[in-house]
Design a protein around this motif. Structure first.
Motif, PDB file in Angstrom:
ATOM      1  N   UNK A  84       0.834  -1.196   0.000  1.00  0.00           N
ATOM      2  CA  UNK A  84       0.000   0.000   0.000  1.00  0.00           C
ATOM      3  C   UNK A  84       0.871   1.249   0.000  1.00  0.00           C
ATOM      4  N   UNK A  85       0.267   2.347  -0.354  1.00  0.00           N
ATOM      5  CA  UNK A  85       0.965   3.644  -0.358  1.00  0.00           C
ATOM      6  C   UNK A  85       2.299   3.540  -1.077  1.00  0.00           C
ATOM      7  N   UNK A  86       2.263   2.993  -2.263  1.00  0.00           N
ATOM      8  CA  UNK A  86       3.498   2.773  -3.011  1.00  0.00           C
ATOM      9  C   UNK A  86       4.179   4.079  -3.370  1.00  0.00           C
ATOM     10  N   UNK A  87       5.503   4.007  -3.382  1.00  0.00           N
ATOM     11  CA  UNK A  87       6.333   5.161  -3.686  1.00  0.00           C
ATOM     12  C   UNK A  87       7.234   4.834  -4.878  1.00  0.00           C
ATOM     13  N   UNK A  88       7.717   5.841  -5.573  1.00  0.00           N
ATOM     14  CA  UNK A  88       8.632   5.568  -6.704  1.00  0.00           C
ATOM     15  C   UNK A  88       9.845   4.739  -6.281  1.00  0.00           C
ATOM     16  N   UNK A  89      10.317   4.912  -5.067  1.00  0.00           N
ATOM     17  CA  UNK A  89      11.479   4.151  -4.604  1.00  0.00           C
ATOM     18  C   UNK A  89      11.169   2.681  -4.360  1.00  0.00           C
ATOM     19  N   UNK A  90       9.905   2.297  -4.456  1.00  0.00           N
ATOM     20  CA  UNK A  90       9.551   0.877  -4.378  1.00  0.00           C
ATOM     21  C   UNK A  90       9.701   0.187  -5.733  1.00  0.00           C
ATOM     22  N   UNK A  91       9.982   0.955  -6.764  1.00  0.00           N
ATOM     23  CA  UNK A  91      10.164   0.380  -8.097  1.00  0.00           C
ATOM     24  C   UNK A  91      11.323  -0.603  -8.102  1.00  0.00           C
TER      25      UNK A  91
END
Length: 125
Positions: A84-91
């Motif tokens: 949840x609440x994904x961020x670009x750094x989770x790519x």
């Protein structure tokens, strides 16, 4: 090591959610700890989360605590990573892996020698 197949990745926007799935292939992972790892371009593979053989305990890297949840369904031979609440750094490409020995609590420190194809998660800003 148990062979696992990852799925559920995709292209999403910042703040969106995804659920990754990890399926055992050819062998059960019941009674084995299972974890998720990820590798972003140009970076080393890193631990993300894991769950003990009996589902009682779970561990997360600090950067995903409060946003990601790992779970398992041994009847279905599946392990999930709710993000949840994904961020670009989770790519990254996300991989799952299972302990080679039963009744373990964590896979975080295991040096796995092989990996599946993984599933790509891309979070746009």
């Amino acid at each position: 090591q148990v062979q696992l197949v990852e799925s559920g990745g995709g292209l999403v926007q910042t703040g969106d959610s995804l659920r990754l799935s990890c399926a055992a292939a050819g062998r059960t992972f019941k009674n084995y700890a299972v974890g998720w790892f990820r590798q972003a371009p140009g970076r080393e593979r890193e631990f993300v989360a894991d769950i003990s053989w009996n589902g009682v305990s779970a561990d997360y890297v600090d950067s995903v605590k409060g946003r990601f949840t790992i779970s398992r369904n041994d009847e279905k031979q599946m392990v999930y990573l709710q993000m949840n609440s994904l961020k670009p750094e989770d790519t990254a490409v996300y991989y799952c892996a299972a302990d080679g020995s039963p009744f373990g609590a964590t896979v975080r420190w295991i040096n796995f020698s092989s990996w599946g194809q993984g599933t790509q998660v891309t979070v746009s800003s």
